[in-house]
Each structure stands twice: as C-alpha cells, then as structure tokens.
Design a protein around this motif. Structure first.
Motif: not given
Length: 190
Positions: A46-49, A72-76, A155-164
């Motif tokens: 989740r975004p807070e983490m 949409g899955s990772d950052l470097v 199991y949370r789908d957070t990738a799109d939210l975090n990328l946004t």
C-alpha cells in the motif's frame, strides 16, 4: 555503483535490506560520484508502506531519481550524494559496446531499444521526491515497520495506485538532461 535487488520486503529477513542502517552502509561504501540503485515493488504494497520505504532510502541519499521498470510493476530508484544529470548522447554511446545489456533491455517484458526509451521510463528526481514521500516514519533496524506491515498487503492490487501517485509528482526528465541535440527533427522535448 551498488545495485540492491532483494526480494519482496514481506519475506522474513528481507526487510532489513530496506532499512536506514542498510542504506547508510551503502552510502558510505560509495566512492565520490557513485550511485546506489534500489529496486522497489509497486504491487502488493500500500502507498503508506511504499512511501515509508522510499522515505527511508531518501534519508541516506540527498539526490533520488526514479525510473519505472516493467510496465506498471516496479521502480528502480537511484540514490547519490551529488546531483546526477543524464546525457542522451553519452547514454547512447555507453549502450553501443554492451550488446548483452542492449539485448536484455530489448526483452519484450522490458522493451527498451534506445537511450530515449530508457529515459522515457524516468518518473521523477530530487525536486519532486519530497512531495511524493511526504513526512512520516522511516524503516529502521529498531523499528522495522515494513517487516510487520507489508505482509498485510501481499494480495492487494496496489500497482496502479502507486504508479498513479508517483506519476502525479512527475515533471519529466528534461530538468535533469544535458547535451540535448539542437536539431530535434521537427519535434521538441515535453
């Protein structure tokens, strides 16, 4: 350069590779002009983490630059003690004699075929980073927040939210570029 690509921080013991103390050791080990590259996931966190993890990284490195990797899955995230600039011609020249690296980058999952495409994955730099991470706790050896909180998000789908959230702070790579060609063939940098 130090490259850190541990597994997901919810695995036992792995979150220690995302602590202030770990990054401080890395920062001290770098020579002048060195760069610390760290992988961060966008999914199952989740975004807070994610912000806690990034804020912790920023404690050791005053200059932080983010790139997306697999769509949409990772950052470097690159951390440095001095500002970095990206030179398009220099990047192109460095990729040419490294055919194995260029081949890996062309893999359909990564799909980077040039320095321009590599720079198109740039998300934000040190000017935008503080607005993304905000204020809040950091992850330390003595207070391993991510160790206990990240497993709740597996199991949370957070990738799109975090990328946004990352993209909302992005201004693009142009403030961090140097050596742009004067003739851009009729188009301009955003």
């Amino acid at each position: 350069m130090i490259v850190s690509e541990p597994s997901n921080p919810w695995l036992a013991g792995v979150s220690h590779l995302f602590t202030r103390e770990f990054y401080a050791i890395g920062a001290r080990a770098l020579r002048e002009g060195g760069v610390f590259a760290q992988w961060f996931q966008l999914y199952g966190l989740r975004p807070e983490m994610l912000h806690t993890a990034l804020r912790t990284f920023g404690e050791a490195f005053p200059y932080v630059y983010m790139f997306s990797t697999l769509r949409g899955s990772d950052l470097v995230v690159l951390g440095a003690q001095q500002p970095l600039t990206f030179d398009l011609a220099q990047l192109e020249a460095r990729l040419r004699p490294l055919p194995a690296v260029a081949e890996d980058l062309r893999d359909p999952r990564v799909d980077i075929r040039s320095a321009v495409e590599l720079l198109s994955r740039f998300r934000l730099g040190p000017e935008e980073f503080p607005q993304l991470i905000g204020s809040g706790p950091i992850h330390t050896d003595d207070l391993p927040l991510i160790s206990y909180e990240a497993p709740r998000d597996i199991y949370r789908d957070t990738a799109d939210l975090n990328l946004t959230l990352v993209s909302a702070q992005a201004r693009g790579v142009s403030p961090y570029l140097r050596g742009l060609p004067t003739d851009l063939g009729g188009w301009s940098w955003p």
